[in-house]
Write an enzyme that holds these catalytic residues in place. Structure first.
Site, PDB file in Angstrom:
ATOM      1  N   ASP A  38       0.828  -1.223   0.000  1.00 35.09           N
ATOM      2  CA  ASP A  38       0.000   0.000   0.000  1.00 35.09           C
ATOM      3  C   ASP A  38       0.857   1.265   0.000  1.00 35.09           C
ATOM      4  O   ASP A  38       0.732   2.114   0.879  1.00 35.09           O
ATOM      5  CB  ASP A  38      -0.945   0.019   1.209  1.00 35.09           C
ATOM      6  CG  ASP A  38      -1.769  -1.245   1.345  1.00 35.09           C
ATOM      7  OD1 ASP A  38      -2.076  -1.862   0.309  1.00 35.09           O
ATOM      8  OD2 ASP A  38      -2.098  -1.618   2.486  1.00 35.09           O
ATOM      9  N   ASP A 102      -1.265   7.659   3.553  1.00 32.50           N
ATOM     10  CA  ASP A 102      -1.300   8.540   2.384  1.00 32.50           C
ATOM     11  C   ASP A 102      -0.557   9.809   2.732  1.00 32.50           C
ATOM     12  O   ASP A 102      -0.906  10.494   3.706  1.00 32.50           O
ATOM     13  CB  ASP A 102      -2.749   8.868   2.008  1.00 32.50           C
ATOM     14  CG  ASP A 102      -2.825   9.946   0.941  1.00 32.50           C
ATOM     15  OD1 ASP A 102      -2.513   9.635  -0.227  1.00 32.50           O
ATOM     16  OD2 ASP A 102      -3.161  11.103   1.274  1.00 32.50           O
ATOM     17  N   GLY A 120     -11.117  -7.630   7.707  1.00 32.65           N
ATOM     18  CA  GLY A 120     -12.487  -8.087   7.514  1.00 32.65           C
ATOM     19  C   GLY A 120     -13.535  -7.323   8.293  1.00 32.65           C
ATOM     20  O   GLY A 120     -14.734  -7.611   8.177  1.00 32.65           O
ATOM     21  N   ALA A 156     -14.148   2.894   6.810  1.00 33.33           N
ATOM     22  CA  ALA A 156     -13.299   4.087   6.865  1.00 33.33           C
ATOM     23  C   ALA A 156     -11.830   3.696   6.922  1.00 33.33           C
ATOM     24  O   ALA A 156     -11.157   3.833   7.955  1.00 33.33           O
ATOM     25  CB  ALA A 156     -13.683   4.964   8.046  1.00 33.33           C
ATOM     26  N   ILE A 157     -11.322   3.192   5.789  1.00 32.82           N
ATOM     27  CA  ILE A 157      -9.886   2.956   5.631  1.00 32.82           C
ATOM     28  C   ILE A 157      -9.477   3.451   4.245  1.00 32.82           C
ATOM     29  O   ILE A 157     -10.303   3.883   3.457  1.00 32.82           O
ATOM     30  CB  ILE A 157      -9.488   1.476   5.816  1.00 32.82           C
ATOM     31  CG1 ILE A 157     -10.067   0.606   4.692  1.00 32.82           C
ATOM     32  CG2 ILE A 157      -9.899   0.960   7.180  1.00 32.82           C
ATOM     33  CD1 ILE A 157      -9.525  -0.824   4.699  1.00 32.82           C
ATOM     34  N   ASP A 158      -8.185   3.373   3.953  1.00 30.76           N
ATOM     35  CA  ASP A 158      -7.648   3.725   2.631  1.00 30.76           C
ATOM     36  C   ASP A 158      -7.924   5.183   2.257  1.00 30.76           C
ATOM     37  O   ASP A 158      -8.327   5.497   1.140  1.00 30.76           O
ATOM     38  CB  ASP A 158      -8.223   2.807   1.545  1.00 30.76           C
ATOM     39  CG  ASP A 158      -7.752   1.378   1.662  1.00 30.76           C
ATOM     40  OD1 ASP A 158      -7.005   1.074   2.614  1.00 30.76           O
ATOM     41  OD2 ASP A 158      -8.136   0.549   0.816  1.00 30.76           O
ATOM     42  N   TRP A 177     -17.845  -3.206   1.127  1.00 28.96           N
ATOM     43  CA  TRP A 177     -19.166  -2.737   1.510  1.00 28.96           C
ATOM     44  C   TRP A 177     -19.787  -1.897   0.377  1.00 28.96           C
ATOM     45  O   TRP A 177     -19.853  -2.334  -0.754  1.00 28.96           O
ATOM     46  CB  TRP A 177     -19.111  -1.986   2.848  1.00 28.96           C
ATOM     47  CG  TRP A 177     -19.110  -2.916   4.020  1.00 28.96           C
ATOM     48  CD1 TRP A 177     -20.178  -3.404   4.707  1.00 28.96           C
ATOM     49  CD2 TRP A 177     -17.957  -3.489   4.646  1.00 28.96           C
ATOM     50  NE1 TRP A 177     -19.771  -4.262   5.702  1.00 28.96           N
ATOM     51  CE2 TRP A 177     -18.404  -4.327   5.698  1.00 28.96           C
ATOM     52  CE3 TRP A 177     -16.591  -3.392   4.415  1.00 28.96           C
ATOM     53  CZ2 TRP A 177     -17.557  -5.049   6.515  1.00 28.96           C
ATOM     54  CZ3 TRP A 177     -15.733  -4.110   5.232  1.00 28.96           C
ATOM     55  CH2 TRP A 177     -16.209  -4.920   6.263  1.00 28.96           C
ATOM     56  N   GLU A 211     -11.525  -0.878  -3.490  1.00 27.68           N
ATOM     57  CA  GLU A 211     -10.914  -0.122  -2.402  1.00 27.68           C
ATOM     58  C   GLU A 211      -9.787   0.750  -2.945  1.00 27.68           C
ATOM     59  O   GLU A 211      -9.568   0.852  -4.153  1.00 27.68           O
ATOM     60  CB  GLU A 211     -10.385  -1.063  -1.320  1.00 27.68           C
ATOM     61  CG  GLU A 211      -9.349  -2.063  -1.775  1.00 27.68           C
ATOM     62  CD  GLU A 211      -9.016  -3.083  -0.692  1.00 27.68           C
ATOM     63  OE1 GLU A 211      -9.693  -3.101   0.362  1.00 27.68           O
ATOM     64  OE2 GLU A 211      -8.074  -3.874  -0.900  1.00 27.68           O
TER      65      GLU A 211
END
Length: 320
Positions: A38, A102, A120, A156-158, A177, A211
């Site tokens: 990532d 980021d 997960g 709420a990631i990435d 999701w 994602e």
């Protein structure tokens, strides 16, 4: 004999003038592709910095740097050698490593968004650090940015900081999701203000596998890159990178054949090869660099850093 040799020479000259060497020239050669997952990359002075998800069962965010234009990479100390105490208020069972950092420069500071979660689960947060100099190692904890719970239909990631055509900041984020979200940020606090938009999803996929949004603006279009399918399983990973574009940052985003990314659209941009399997979690820097990880088939699926020069075709679509 001379005529035949002349034809060969002419062919070689034409081949190179038309970009026959572009593949090797565009690919950043490294003495060894460093382990990273990532990746997010930025330049400060003469140093390239890459931040990535921390190693499994270890604390923190992984950091590497290069002083020679990416030929060789060195390890820096991790960010978050110890977890911040306030994370457990929102994610009691988070992993020891933090995910998907980021890094961007905006308004005189470097802003580092990061994710705290567990695999997960969508009980997750995106937090924020900032500094005036990455090399200093002095990060300010700017706290919680956005959260999701098991009651939400998003994750709420990435997170990725996006600067629009007017110079205003936004945050794109999301994993599985109901897909990718976008919200405007306050330019002083770098925290959300206003509504949340849905801009890409895979409603017909059994796991909604999309994602890692990355949005860049160029010549009147916002380009949304995203990762489809599954990561984090070495050579069994099926990650691939797709792209679409929109005249408005909030969408709708369409792929090359007109499919809306909110309903599963996306033109495949990078699906890897026999050597580099499952490329994804892409990062676009200055509209001319394409950064991502892929799993190295020659090193038992080690997640590794790949960088290419990024180009744009005559229809305005990215290529490399």
């Amino acid at each position: 004999m001379w005529k035949k040799d002349w034809k060969v020479i002419l062919f070689v000259l034409i081949f190179f003038s038309l970009g026959g060497a572009s593949v090797s020239a565009a690919f950043w050669e490294m003495d060894e592709h460093p382990m990273i997952h990532d990746p997010s990359m930025i330049r400060e002075g003469d140093t390239w910095w890459v931040f990535g998800t921390g190693e499994v069962n270890r604390n923190g965010i992984r950091v590497i740097y290069s002083h020679d234009e990416g030929r060789n990479w060195n390890e820096a100390p991790v960010v978050f050698p110890q977890p911040l105490s306030w994370w457990r208020q929102y994610v009691p069972n988070h992993t020891s490593n933090q995910w998907a950092p980021d890094i961007h420069y905006y308004n005189g500071r470097y802003w580092l968004y990061y994710s705290v979660s567990s695999f997960g689960s969508n009980q997750s947060i995106i937090g924020l650090l900032s500094t005036e100099s990455i090399a200093s190692g002095n990060w300010r904890d700017d706290g919680l940015v956005v959260r999701s719970t098991t009651q939400n239909n998003y994750n709420a990631i990435d997170g990725e900081l996006v600067i629009d055509a007017q110079g205003e900041p936004w945050l794109a984020y999301g994993s599985h999701w109901s897909g990718i979200k976008l919200t405007r940020l306050n330019a002083q606090t770098m925290k959300p203000t206003g509504q949340t938009y849905s801009i890409a999803a895979r409603p017909n996929h059994p796991h909604g596998a999309i994602e890692a949004p990355s949005i860049t603006y160029r010549d009147g279009y916002y380009y949304l890159f995203a990762s489809f399918d599954s990561c984090c399983d070495g050579l069994n990973s099926t990650y691939n990178v797709v792209v679409g574009r929109s005249r408005n940052i909030t969408g709708p985003y369409f792929d090359k054949v007109g499919n809306n990314m909110l309903y599963g659209g996306g033109t495949v941009f990078d699906s890897g090869n026999d050597k580099w399997v499952g490329p994804g979690h892409q990062f676009i820097y200055n509209n001319n660099l394409y950064v991502r990880h892929a799993y190295d088939a020659d090193r038992n699926g080690l997640p590794s850093l790949l960088i290419n020069d990024l180009y744009w075709d005559n229809q305005g679509w990215p290529t490399y």
